[in-house]
Scaffold this motif. Structure first.
Motif, short mmCIF file in Angstrom:
data_model
loop_
_atom_site.label_atom_id
_atom_site.label_comp_id
_atom_site.label_asym_id
_atom_site.label_seq_id
_atom_site.Cartn_x
_atom_site.Cartn_y
_atom_site.Cartn_z
N ARG A 185 5.39 7.08 -4.82
CA ARG A 185 4.78 7.12 -6.26
C ARG A 185 5.98 7.75 -5.48
N VAL A 186 6.15 9.34 -4.79
CA VAL A 186 7.92 9.55 -5.26
C VAL A 186 9.19 9.12 -4.68
N ILE B 263 11.35 17.41 -4.50
CA ILE B 263 10.90 16.41 -3.80
C ILE B 263 12.37 16.39 -2.87
N ALA C 88 1.17 -1.14 0.05
CA ALA C 88 -0.06 0.48 0.50
C ALA C 88 0.07 0.90 0.42
N TYR D 97 9.37 6.34 -6.07
CA TYR D 97 9.71 5.26 -7.59
C TYR D 97 10.54 5.90 -8.19
N ALA D 98 9.83 7.57 -8.02
CA ALA D 98 10.10 9.34 -9.09
C ALA D 98 11.61 9.10 -9.46
N ALA E 1 13.16 14.29 -10.19
CA ALA E 1 12.47 14.60 -8.74
C ALA E 1 13.05 15.80 -8.13
N GLU F 87 2.75 1.60 -3.68
CA GLU F 87 1.22 1.34 -4.58
C GLU F 87 0.51 2.46 -4.38
N LEU F 88 0.27 2.86 -3.25
CA LEU F 88 -1.35 3.53 -3.05
C LEU F 88 -0.75 5.48 -2.59
N THR F 89 0.20 5.02 -2.43
CA THR F 89 0.08 6.41 -1.13
C THR F 89 1.81 7.64 -1.87
N ARG F 90 1.85 9.13 -2.06
CA ARG F 90 2.24 9.39 -2.57
C ARG F 90 3.61 9.37 -2.10
N HIS F 91 3.62 9.09 -0.54
CA HIS F 91 5.39 8.91 -0.82
C HIS F 91 6.15 7.61 -1.64
#
Ligand SMILES: Nc1ncnc2c1ncn2[C@@H]1O[C@H](COP(=O)(O)OP(=O)(O)OP(=O)(O)O)[C@@H](O)[C@H]1O
Ligand SMILES: Nc1ncnc2c1ncn2[C@@H]1O[C@H](COP(=O)(O)OP(=O)(O)OP(=O)(O)O)[C@@H](O)[C@H]1O
Ligand SMILES: [Mg+2]
Ligand SMILES: [Mg+2]
Lengths: 322, 504, 337, 337
Positions: free
Chosen positions: D205-206, D222, D196, D208-209, D217, D199-203
């Motif tokens: 996501r960031v 970021i 979760a 992965y960036a 990034a 895959e699901l949180t902005r953290h």
């Protein structure tokens, strides 16, 4: 009593311990035995740890030679890699004893904890407890010399007792060994729920099997027989309803002491004999419970045979304090 | 008629279901510069990559000097005399090696002696560099060079090859005027030696300067060929776009209140301090040579690097950002230049690239991302910027360069800002996209101050209300974009360049 | 020549200074540390890991990584023992078969990575597990030594050829009689060859180009796939040489030996990044890295430090040396870019 | 929804199909394989490596790597034993101290890598050696268990708290009474949380960036350094949880190296690349990777295959599965880019 030369002036005596294996309770206890006996004799000890690098171990013997030590204890290793190094030491006039490695040299006494005797004691107890007909699992990793020697006894016992039915053989040395063996043993027990006896002739194996037996809820049905012992093992054997019924062991600290004493005899010009065998002791669950033994020290105190081996002794030697 | 060095017939190439080249017929005569024009994504770079052996064509034939030509790889193409300078500068240089090795990279690949002869390598590399007027320490690693110098290293290497066909894919995208001029002179010389040259660019000034003939490309096919002098430039643009180009007509609005006020800003210890005032509802462009300090100003405003001296006030309050996050929190956004290095997240799809700076705004409690909100925001941005794509979940790298650029600029226009800084927002985009992006910038400018940094004066003229000139890390000119005195502006731009060429 | 600032000097020579400092400290505490025997001993103790580390360096140069080297070395050890003890062949076929096996494993690694596009860590990790299992199958997990019982019931008749054993045991006269073991000579020769290959030849230069930017290198006409495969073949061959030396030293195919080869040689190759401030894989640094670990362990052993404090100090010195180099140099190393 | 071509289907589901095939084969050969107990047991056998692998995944996501996890896990095991047996404290302080230790090690790793610019492999390798040594110093290389002799001469009175042992041993009722061990519950919870988070949180996501383009990034505002440090802290904490479970299962502090834990969990995380054709680090894939290895070993052990054939088959299946995924997908994975 006056000690013979060179122990009349022990501060000038330098000995080296060249180790192949060092990680683990057995090796730590062995080392402490060596250290205590060396201290009791008043000699200087230099420890070389090759961390299971057999080539390095041979080099370390050469290094000890170069340092001009008077005696060397070779602890474990491979015959092939140590043979020549040991010969070089002997050629340099250094006294050498070998523990649990055969360096094929008549001038070098071999200190042994007799793996065959260990395995035999444990298996005799298994037969005494369970009769001569049972379904067995065997934990073994081939290629490790002491384990191979214990496995040879297992094969003999099986041949002599056709009622013993080995349905599974497994084993691994993946670290932490007990955890990896526990995983394997769980699989084996679910594939062979009729196993009655597990022969695990190395205490790390036995620990793993014990965990698996507990997890499978089969403590009432399976009995574990093993070799070697440590404080943790004592705790496990004494647990309520423990499946770990007996183990055969020599006290590694005593083996360490015997190794030093054998070397001292050689240095003093006496002969400990070609083979110095430290006799193993059978330790059963019942024994531990009766005598209320909680750790290795109490084991030594309450089972004198375990605390001291009356081999490689001379009247002039000081023993470590107990 | 000149001899045809290269003839291409019926060339097709598809990536999966995306038919990129759909029957290209093209002749490239020796001794002429053929300019290839095409909108972003028309397939120009793909054509180049087929010619230089990176991609194999699906169908069609290429003949080089009359013989069938189907290079198995870049090495084979190079051996046949087809030499390429790629659009993406990352395809051109090896950052960890020194300049000399980079200049000789293809000869190292080719063979020769086993051992390197350092002295001879440096001498040879020095000669190659000198041909294009590149003065660099040959032992320096390329990693420490500016983008322009890296571009020049790649160009110099290609030029040294005595090619049969020279392909230049947007070579001037990060070069300054003077450097571009040196490149043009070299191209002239090679043309004189009978080399066929394929030149790809979105810059009209380059095209006017170099073209012997123009081929327009649209949707993977050749849509127009212009060879009669004088060349019909607007016809070529029409052929590549499929329609007339929209004219820009700057109507300068009344600027609003002061948004950013900088006093005594000094970007380098040895540079002169300057003042800068940016107002709401105002689009200001700063132009200047590459290396004149435009990006350094952006770095100071965005908290990447503290200025040596000076005070900044934003919307009436002291403003001294220490890192980009603080700048973003204050409403100062920067769309950085050089998108592949500074902006594109290759592992992400279009949507994720678009929402990257503002993930907190699309996230609920515990930081959970609200998918619907994110998707809606992405779709709005795609529509607003006119990104040509199949859908928001496509990988960013499947887009053509210009469309990638729209995404990374659009990323910062999706949310309201106080000051929006756009560093080279038109890098590599076609003329229509440039107009589109420019219009979008102007249309949305009312509530913020907007600062556009671009080395191309044309671009500044198309987007700005006011044009400032930067030289040697200081501002040297200020022009209202209305009947501009171009000559004066040019002197301001280049005057400084004559006095010192700044070391990169 | 430019004059260097103090920081630059520190970056360039800091690590070597640290090493010199260690040598001084150990020599003062234990004069025997400085004897020629001790020096040779240190070299010999790092010969095998050093050779493996040089192979890893070749893969690091092309921005790859080879986790299978330890397994290749032990496989070579088992194979050479098998060839001589069970097939009763001589030293030459044993060596050739081992080298061939190493080259083959390297080739397969390279093909998996280059042609099948399997990421390097993955491909070589799989290969590692595969070899660890494979090498034990012919003898059912037993070590191979002269006289061992064969499945058929009779004892193995073959034995290690004396010329083979010489590779690990023969010592040549240098300063003192019988001082330098052949394995040390092999290490030095391989280190020099690797260094010359990577630094002085165009192939080495091209490999660095691939490691820095494979895309650009390919577009410049470099056979990227070929060189990357070559790097893994080099790594495989080096590992098999290490395995041959190990077998020659042990005189048997021992299933338990060689556990630490992988981590120790990776450590040596990575420490090499810090030598002379290179901040990239390099043969000289790798050799120094191996030597450094050897010196440290030898010194600590002479000081009677138990094995676990040796690990601790090795780790601590590693971290400090690296912080020193990388923090000062301000460059981000290329370990994974 | 787009319809997928056969190749795409093969890439997405090939690995899961392979796993299903294995399950079928094992079930046919050994019906006991399919029992709920067997399923739970497989989960239990991979709980510890699975948790470690999820931690590694977090560092892989930010394009890092953590070689110290095995050592952190064994250090946590020793620490918890020390706290309870020698300091005679309870389960709660033991767990908290271990988690704190893991976080601290992760923090130090992160700072070394981010602030001191030491390459990740190097920094965490140094940390690994350091911890392997450090964890043995307090007890001079001895394992810790109740009743052990202390240097003072008396026996250690403390023992493992029953609540602590429950973590490794207690079973909760599910379908059958006493079926699911707590460690499996911990694994599942951590896997779900990690999934979760990534895959699901902005953290996530960031992160992965950052892994894909750290520079971009950073320019998007970021806090790259912060998130990279966070990844190592996550990895350290996960490893310490693994160590706690290990201690709870073994009931003592075992002086083990943790190398196998490291390799197995790295294998699981890397196999995860192949699951659902992700070709990048991902929590779901890691969990499946761990499960896959567990199923394979469980089945082979049930078939009485010796450990070396298990290694061999593990390696072979790994290689085949990976070739299948990566060669078909035509994408280059991101293991090292
Ligand atoms: N490797 C690839 N895989 C999939 N699609 C690709 C690939 N390379 C290019 N394309 C697609 O091919 C089309 C043409 O791209 P190309 O790079 O040739 O355009 P271009 O004309 O050079 O554009 P620009 O002016 O922006 O550089 C685009 O739609 C792009 O998305
Ligand atoms: N090769 C380089 N290495 C490191 N930093 C650089 C390099 N080149 C430029 N910089 C830094 O980048 C910032 C902007 O550089 P520059 O002066 O080239 O800006 P610019 O005029 O906007 O250039 P451009 O026109 O290419 O955008 C400055 O802080 C400068 O120090
Ligand atoms: Mg293009
Ligand atoms: Mg700029």
């Amino acid at each position: 009593q006056d000690a013979p030369a060179p122990f009349d002036n022990p501060g000038d005596v330098n000995i080296a311990l060249v180790r192949y294996l060092s990680t683990g309770d057995f090796f730590q206890a062995y080392l402490s035995g060596v250290e205590k006996q060396a201290a009791a004799l008043g000699v200087n000890l230099q420890v070389f740890d090759s961390r299971q690098d057999a080539a390095l171990q041979a080099d370390m013997v050469d290094q000890a030679i170069a340092l001009g030590v008077d005696g060397i204890i070779i602890q474990h290793g491979l015959t092939e890699s140590m043979k020549e190094a040991a010969q070089r030491a002997v050629d340099a006039g250094i006294k050498v004893v070998a523990f649990d490695v055969n360096v094929e040299n008549a001038a070098i006494p071999q200190v042994e904890q007799s793996d065959a005797a260990l395995a035999q004691l444990a298996l005799d107890q298994a037969i005494a407890d369970n009769g001569a007909e049972w379904v067995a699992g065997f934990v073994h990793v081939a290629g490790i010399a002491p384990l191979d020697r214990r496995a040879a006894v297992w094969e003999e016992v099986k041949a002599a007792n056709p009622g013993i039915n080995e349905v599974a053989m497994f084993g691994t040395l993946d670290n932490p060994i007990a955890n990896s063996v526990a995983n394997q043993a769980r699989s084996v027990l679910s594939a062979n729920p009729n196993i009655q006896v597990m022969f695990a002739p190395y205490d790390e194996f036995a620990k793993g099997v014990k965990i698996a037996v507990d997890e499978a809820g089969m403590s009432g049905q399976v009995s574990i027989y093993s070799a070697d012992i440590s404080t943790a093992d004592i705790q496990l054997m004494r647990e309520e309803g423990s499946a770990w019924k007996a183990t055969a062991a020599t006290n590694p600290a005593v083996v360490g002491e015997v190794s030093v004493r054998s070397l001292a005899l050689l240095l003093a010009g006496e002969n400990p004999g070609a083979s110095v065998i430290v006799p193993p002791t059978l330790i059963t669950q019942a024994m531990l419970n009766e005598l209320d033994i909680k750790n290795m020290e109490e084991l030594g105190a309450k089972l004198p045979a375990f605390a001291h081996a009356d081999v490689a002794m001379a009247p002039w030697m000081t023993l470590p304090p107990r | 008629m000149t001899s045809q060095a290269i003839t291409i017939r019926g060339l097709t190439k598809a990536f999966g279901r995306n038919a990129v080249l759909r029957g290209v017929d093209l002749d490239l005569p020796a001794g002429q510069v053929t300019v290839l024009m095409g909108a972003n994504g028309a397939g120009k770079s793909t054509l180049v990559k087929v010619l230089c052996g990176v991609h194999a064509a699906d169908a069609g034939e290429i003949r080089l000097d009359g013989r069938a030509f189907a290079p198995a790889g870049p090495a084979a193409a190079l051996r046949s005399g087809v030499v390429t300078v790629h659009q993406n500068i990352n395809d051109g240089v090896v950052p960890d090696l020194d300049v000399a090795s980079n200049l000789l990279l293809d000869s190292l690949a080719e063979g020769g002696g086993l051992f390197l002869n350092r002295r001879r390598m440096r001498a040879e590399a020095g000669k190659i560099a000198a041909a294009i007027g590149l003065e660099l320490d040959m032992a320096r690693p390329v990693a420490g060079l500016s983008l322009a110098d890296r571009q020049l290293v790649a160009i110099a290497r290609a030029m040294a090859h005595r090619p049969r066909l020279l392909i230049l894919d947007e070579p001037t995208s990060s070069l300054s005027l003077t450097e571009a001029q040196r490149l043009f002179a070299l191209i002239d010389r090679l043309r004189g030696e009978g080399v066929a040259i394929l030149y790809i660019s979105h810059r009209m000034s380059d095209i006017r300067r170099l073209a012997d003939r123009i081929v327009s490309m649209r949707d993977g096919q050749v849509s127009g060929l212009f060879e009669t002098v004088p060349l019909d430039y607007s016809g070529a643009v029409r052929a590549m776009l499929g329609h007339e180009i929209t004219e820009v007509d700057i109507a300068i609005p009344v600027p609003g209140a002061v948004m950013l006020e900088a006093r005594g800003l000094r970007l380098k210890p040895e540079a002169r301090a300057f003042d800068l005032t940016l107002r709401r509802n105002e689009v200001v462009a700063i132009t200047g040579l590459v290396g004149s300090g435009k990006s350094a100003l952006a770095a100071a405003l965005f908290g990447l690097e503290a200025p040596v001296a000076g005070e900044m006030r934003l919307d009436g309050r002291d403003y001294r950002p220490r890192r980009p996050a603080e700048a973003v929190a204050e409403g100062v956004f920067l769309a950085a230049k050089d998108r592949l290095i500074n902006a594109v997240v290759p592992g992400f799809d279009i949507q994720q690239n678009l929402t990257l700076p503002f993930t907190p705004r699309h996230a609920g409690p515990l930081g959970l991302i609200r998918r619907a909100a994110e998707r809606a925001a992405a779709e709005r941005a795609i529509a607003a910027m006119g990104v040509v794509c199949q859908g928001p979940r496509d990988g960013i790298l499947t887009l053509s360069g210009g469309n990638q650029q729209k995404v990374v600029v659009g990323r910062w226009m999706a949310e309201a800002s106080r000051l929006l800084i756009l560093d080279e927002p038109f890098q590599g985009v076609d003329i229509q996209a440039r107009r589109d992006i420019g219009r979008r910038i102007r249309d949305s400018a009312a509530e913020r101050a907007t600062l556009v940094l671009c080395a191309e004066i044309d671009e500044a003229l198309e987007v700005a209300d006011r044009i400032l000139v930067m030289s040697e890390h200081t501002l040297v000119g200020d022009h209202r974009n209305e009947n501009i005195d171009l000559a004066r502006l040019m002197t301001e731009v280049s005057g400084a360049a004559d006095r010192t060429k700044e070391p990169a | 020549m430019k004059s260097l600032s103090l920081t630059e000097l520190a970056i360039r020579y800091g690590f070597l200074l640290l090493m010199a400092g260690l040598i001084v400290v150990f020599s003062v505490l234990r004069p025997a540390f400085l004897s020629p025997q001790s020096g040779v001993f240190i070299l010999q103790s790092v010969a095998i890991t050093g050779i493996l580390a040089l192979g890893v360096t070749a893969t690091l140069v092309v921005d790859g990584f080879d986790l299978s080297i330890g397994a290749v070395a032990t496989s070579a050890m088992m194979l050479s023992a098998y060839v001589m003890v069970i097939w009763e062949m001589g030293a030459v076929p044993a060596v050739l078969l081992c080298l061939g096996m190493g080259a083959l494993v390297g080739l397969v690694n390279g093909l998996l990575i280059v042609k099948m596009r399997v990421p390097d860590l993955l491909a070589t990790l799989g290969m590692m597990f595969l070899l660890v299992g494979l090498q034990r199958i012919p003898t059912q997990g037993n070590s191979i030594s002269t006289g061992m019982m064969l499945p058929g019931g009779q004892a193995a008749e073959g034995s290690f050829a004396p010329e083979f054993l010489m590779l690990g045991r023969h010592r040549i006269d240098f300063i003192l009689p019988d001082l330098v073991p052949l394995s040390v000579v092999v290490l030095i020769v391989i280190a020099l060859l690797t260094w010359a290959f990577l630094e002085l030849t165009r192939h080495g230069r091209v490999m660095y180009a691939i490691g820095s930017n494979a895309q650009a290198a390919g577009l410049a006409g470099i056979n990227v796939a070929g060189y990357r495969i070559l790097a893994y073949v080099i790594s495989g061959v080096m590992a098999s040489i290490g395995g041959i030396l190990l077998a020659a030293r042990l005189g048997r195919g021992d299933v338990a030996s060689g556990n630490n080869l992988l981590l120790d040689s990776v450590a040596a190759a990575l420490i090499g990044f810090a030598v002379l401030g290179a901040a990239k894989p390099n043969a000289f640094g790798t050799a120094i890295g191996a030597l450094f670990v050897g010196i440290l362990l030898q010194g600590l052993t002479m000081l009677n430090a138990p094995y676990y404090t040796q690990d601790f100090i090795k780790g601590a010195v590693l971290v400090v040396a690296l912080v020193f180099t990388f923090a000062l140099s301000g460059r981000v190393g290329r370990a994974r870019r």
